[in-house]
Write a protein that holds these residues in place. Sequence first.
Motif, PDB file in Angstrom:
ATOM      1  N   VAL A  63       0.894  -1.161   0.000  1.00 29.40           N
ATOM      2  CA  VAL A  63       0.000   0.000   0.000  1.00 29.40           C
ATOM      3  C   VAL A  63       0.933   1.210   0.000  1.00 29.40           C
ATOM      4  N   ASP A  64       1.154   1.783  -1.161  1.00 34.60           N
ATOM      5  CA  ASP A  64       2.250   2.725  -1.376  1.00 34.60           C
ATOM      6  C   ASP A  64       1.904   4.130  -0.899  1.00 34.60           C
ATOM      7  N   VAL A  65       2.629   4.614   0.118  1.00 35.92           N
ATOM      8  CA  VAL A  65       2.390   5.969   0.610  1.00 35.92           C
ATOM      9  C   VAL A  65       2.716   7.015  -0.457  1.00 35.92           C
ATOM     10  N   ALA A  66       3.530   6.643  -1.456  1.00 35.19           N
ATOM     11  CA  ALA A  66       3.904   7.579  -2.519  1.00 35.19           C
ATOM     12  C   ALA A  66       2.855   7.682  -3.609  1.00 35.19           C
ATOM     13  N   ASN A  67       1.860   6.813  -3.568  1.00 34.30           N
ATOM     14  CA  ASN A  67       0.850   6.746  -4.620  1.00 34.30           C
ATOM     15  C   ASN A  67      -0.226   7.817  -4.408  1.00 34.30           C
ATOM     16  N   ALA A  68      -0.195   8.831  -5.252  1.00 34.15           N
ATOM     17  CA  ALA A  68      -1.152   9.933  -5.125  1.00 34.15           C
ATOM     18  C   ALA A  68      -2.573   9.513  -5.475  1.00 34.15           C
TER      19      ALA A  68
END
Length: 419
Positions: free
Chosen positions: A143-148
């Motif tokens: 679950v990518d924190v960088a994924n806007a």
Amino acid sequence: GVSFPMLGNETICSTNYPWLPHNVDPDNNPTPPEYKDMPLQVLGDRQAFYNNYIDGCEKYWDENGGEGHMCEEHEAQRLSHNTDQIPSMVNFTDVGYKKIRAPEHVFELLAKFWEANKDKQSGENFFPGNVFINYWDTDTQFVDVANAELEGGGGDLMDELWKSSVETISEWTGQQLVPSSLYGIRVYKEGAVLSTHVDRLPLISSAIINVAQDPDAEPWPLEVIGHDGVARNITMEVGDMVLYESHSVMHGRPFPLKGKYYANVFIHFEPDPELEENAEGKLPRYILEDSIEARKFQAGEYKGVIPSENAKRLKPDETRHPSHDAAGDGDLNALIEIAKDDLDALHTEDMNGWQPIHEAARSGEMDVIEFLAAQGADVNARTNAGQSVLQLVADFWGQEHKLYVYLEELGALLVGPEL
């Protein structure tokens, strides 16, 4: 190694079991030469476990591209990396690790992001032969924190996590730190194993935060080998934060997870490269003079890698244009308005050599990429670290993503950082 092979070029675990005659009755049974200086093995048949681990990797990649031979190659790299890097490093703390509770604001940010997006997990991408996680046996998710595209995710969240944790880690190490990497949330699943390793440079002063876990799971120890050479197991509850010198403290989870899931985020920093004593061209203060890694650095092997392109992330960037943020956020309307006034702004570079097209690639913004390409953006533009647009898509979204296919059709090349 006792739990897992860690150093040198021998992929063996100790077989010096307590029940062997020389351990049961040492006065009457001399230690055979093959067991001399071998640590006592109290964890069972770890050699069989390790052999099955590597066999699983080889079988997986033989069946998925015929590249099973890469597992042995990358395993040798893991061992040589541990062996060469650890004695080349400067340590900033006595033992090298410490468990605390995560700062309240840091955990609140992560918990909120997790609750909003925990049902939007996607498979983590692994290159052929990667031996760090047994993804061939367990379905590691991300679950990518960088994924806007995820609620609350993207660059603002990353910056806030760095800002909110840097003081804690700086105080612990006694160093003025800047961001180098932020990875996660990785969601380990039942049966997961993490090979013992040290992190690549410049991931120096770091933290693992336990964001969430199966409440019915058994404790899953993080094994660390401190600066004193002693292996210890650290267990973590939700909200715990382990500080560790990730460049010199070997760490891993060599025992399978007994639980449905375990979600961690990894926050990394490096000493500020802009300080006078660490000026451009000088050896970073975390690398020892005349060491193996010092020779690599002086030979240019870390060009474009040290310092991290994230090192200036929290500092004012006068070179950054609103088009960068619009592209990363997928705000096509804003880009259209920007183009009406200044078409060249769609292709401007920030201090790290990132153009709006790189931001869109990292965020997986198909519509934005199509628009920028139509406006003349270079699909083979590279950042100062040498990353191409296609490489960013591959790293963050995988080669099966529609954006990867689209860029290939436009002639984009897969080019990674220059080492």
